[in-house]
Design a protein around this motif. Structure first.
Motif, PDB file in Angstrom:
ATOM      1  N   ASP A  18      48.668  23.696  27.914  1.00  0.00           N
ATOM      2  CA  ASP A  18      49.114  24.798  27.024  1.00  0.00           C
ATOM      3  C   ASP A  18      47.833  25.304  26.356  1.00  0.00           C
ATOM      4  N   LYS A  19      46.772  24.390  26.054  1.00  0.00           N
ATOM      5  CA  LYS A  19      45.473  24.747  25.276  1.00  0.00           C
ATOM      6  C   LYS A  19      44.858  25.271  26.364  1.00  0.00           C
ATOM      7  N   LEU A  20      44.667  24.801  27.501  1.00  0.00           N
ATOM      8  CA  LEU A  20      43.979  25.548  28.531  1.00  0.00           C
ATOM      9  C   LEU A  20      44.456  27.019  28.855  1.00  0.00           C
ATOM     10  N   ALA A  21      45.797  27.322  28.926  1.00  0.00           N
ATOM     11  CA  ALA A  21      46.147  28.521  29.121  1.00  0.00           C
ATOM     12  C   ALA A  21      45.644  29.559  27.861  1.00  0.00           C
ATOM     13  N   ALA A  22      45.991  29.073  26.747  1.00  0.00           N
ATOM     14  CA  ALA A  22      45.318  29.663  25.626  1.00  0.00           C
ATOM     15  C   ALA A  22      43.800  30.125  25.494  1.00  0.00           C
ATOM     16  N   THR A  23      43.138  29.009  26.078  1.00  0.00           N
ATOM     17  CA  THR A  23      41.760  29.416  26.107  1.00  0.00           C
ATOM     18  C   THR A  23      41.406  30.340  27.353  1.00  0.00           C
ATOM     19  N   GLU A  33      39.429  34.183  26.476  1.00  0.00           N
ATOM     20  CA  GLU A  33      37.974  34.281  26.991  1.00  0.00           C
ATOM     21  C   GLU A  33      38.150  35.203  28.254  1.00  0.00           C
ATOM     22  N   LEU A  34      39.159  35.220  29.067  1.00  0.00           N
ATOM     23  CA  LEU A  34      39.102  35.894  30.319  1.00  0.00           C
ATOM     24  C   LEU A  34      40.328  37.063  30.293  1.00  0.00           C
ATOM     25  N   GLY A  35      41.192  36.833  29.314  1.00  0.00           N
ATOM     26  CA  GLY A  35      42.334  37.750  29.369  1.00  0.00           C
ATOM     27  C   GLY A  35      43.504  37.362  30.171  1.00  0.00           C
ATOM     28  N   PRO A  36      44.747  38.059  30.241  1.00  0.00           N
ATOM     29  CA  PRO A  36      45.981  37.686  30.445  1.00  0.00           C
ATOM     30  C   PRO A  36      45.733  37.240  32.269  1.00  0.00           C
ATOM     31  N   VAL A  37      46.438  36.100  32.414  1.00  0.00           N
ATOM     32  CA  VAL A  37      46.174  35.846  33.964  1.00  0.00           C
ATOM     33  C   VAL A  37      47.150  36.604  34.930  1.00  0.00           C
ATOM     34  N   ASP A  38      46.478  36.839  36.113  1.00  0.00           N
ATOM     35  CA  ASP A  38      47.205  37.562  37.106  1.00  0.00           C
ATOM     36  C   ASP A  38      47.657  36.785  38.347  1.00  0.00           C
ATOM     37  N   GLY A  39      46.974  35.742  38.362  1.00  0.00           N
ATOM     38  CA  GLY A  39      47.172  34.538  39.569  1.00  0.00           C
ATOM     39  C   GLY A  39      46.972  33.089  39.229  1.00  0.00           C
ATOM     40  N   LEU A  40      47.738  32.302  40.037  1.00  0.00           N
ATOM     41  CA  LEU A  40      47.559  30.845  39.622  1.00  0.00           C
ATOM     42  C   LEU A  40      47.627  30.237  41.361  1.00  0.00           C
ATOM     43  N   ALA A  90      53.171  27.167  31.909  1.00  0.00           N
ATOM     44  CA  ALA A  90      52.232  27.690  31.150  1.00  0.00           C
ATOM     45  C   ALA A  90      51.677  29.197  31.287  1.00  0.00           C
ATOM     46  N   PHE A  91      51.701  29.497  32.656  1.00  0.00           N
ATOM     47  CA  PHE A  91      51.322  31.009  32.993  1.00  0.00           C
ATOM     48  C   PHE A  91      52.385  31.836  33.395  1.00  0.00           C
TER      49      PHE A  91
END
Length: 253
Positions: A68-73, A77-84, A122-123
């Motif tokens: 969860d902390k990783l996702a927030a960071t 720093e990079l913006g909303p995530v488009d891919g995992l 998380a994502f």
């Protein structure tokens, strides 16, 4: 394809593995912002330094609070995530059913299933809201034909596939309209990289899929309509971009 990934943020979990490094390199060259995640700090730092648009993150993906902390960071720093792209794993075998140890089961379940469960939770909202949200894992042919010696590995891989397909169902139930996000499974016999070839130059590795093929397939899924990918199991070939394209086009039919 570059246009499909330019400016997109993609998390690669298990980034310092051979497959992870190949995927990170391909995404970087395609213009994506890459969050390279692994538990090995020195190797993550080295990987990030070797590529443009790559930021390294150290995280114990088996711990939900850390994820969860990783996702927030990453969002900060990079913006909303488009891919995992989830490439965390490992392999353990045993002699017959009685030889499947608790230690091996815990190692496999934690490394493969728990990390996938944590990262996908998380994502999930980021991926569901993205116009090109993608979750991909790599699974094994042994899921469909498990052996007694490989029982624990095949069972955990099967659970990971089921979880991924459940995520795909979650994407289908997101806001009404056309599906824009996809969760899918790449299926291989086994993965091959150059270190393996160098260690056994006389071996042919029949049926193995080179990690570069996985990287090529990852790029392709961002340029392929989500509705044609969501919930699919895609068998990857043994070599070349053409093989990756062929596998994906076969999944679309």
């Amino acid at each position: 394809m570059t246009d499909a990934l330019a400016g997109r943020t993609v998390v690669v979990a298990g980034s310092t593995s051979a497959a992870g490094a190949a995927v990170v390199s391909a995404l970087s060259k395609a213009g994506a912002r890459v969050a390279a995640v692994d538990i090995l700090e020195d190797r993550v730092r080295e990987l990030a330094a070797a590529h443009d648009n790559v930021t390294g993150y150290t995280c114990n993906l088996a711990d939900m609070d850390s994820v969860d902390k990783l996702a927030a960071t990453v969002r900060s720093e990079l913006g909303p995530v488009d891919g995992l792209i989830h490439l965390v794993g490992g392999w353990r075998g045993g002699k017959g059913i009685a030889g499947q140890s608790d230690e091996d089961w815990d190692f496999l379940h934690t490394g493969i299933m728990t990390t996938l469960r944590n990262t996908s939770r998380a994502f999930f909202d980021d991926l569901a809201e993205s116009p090109v949200g993608r979750l991909a894992i790599v699974s094994a042919e042994s899921v469909a034909s498990p052996t007694a010696d490989n029982a624990a590995y095949a069972a955990v891989k099967s659970a990971a596939e089921a979880w991924t397909l459940a995520v795909a169902d979650g994407f289908e139930k997101e806001p009404e309209g056309a599906v824009t996000s996809a969760a899918l499974v790449f299926v291989v016999k086994a993965l091959l990289d150059e270190r393996m070839r160098a260690a056994q130059p006389e071996r042919k590795f029949p049926g193995f899929t080179h990690v570069d093929v996985v990287a090529e397939a990852v790029l392709e899924i961002f340029a392929t309509d989500a509705g044609e990918l969501n919930g699919r199991r895609i068998r990857l070939g043994t070599s070349s971009k053409a093989k990756a394209d062929e596998a994906l086009s076969g999944a679309q039919r």
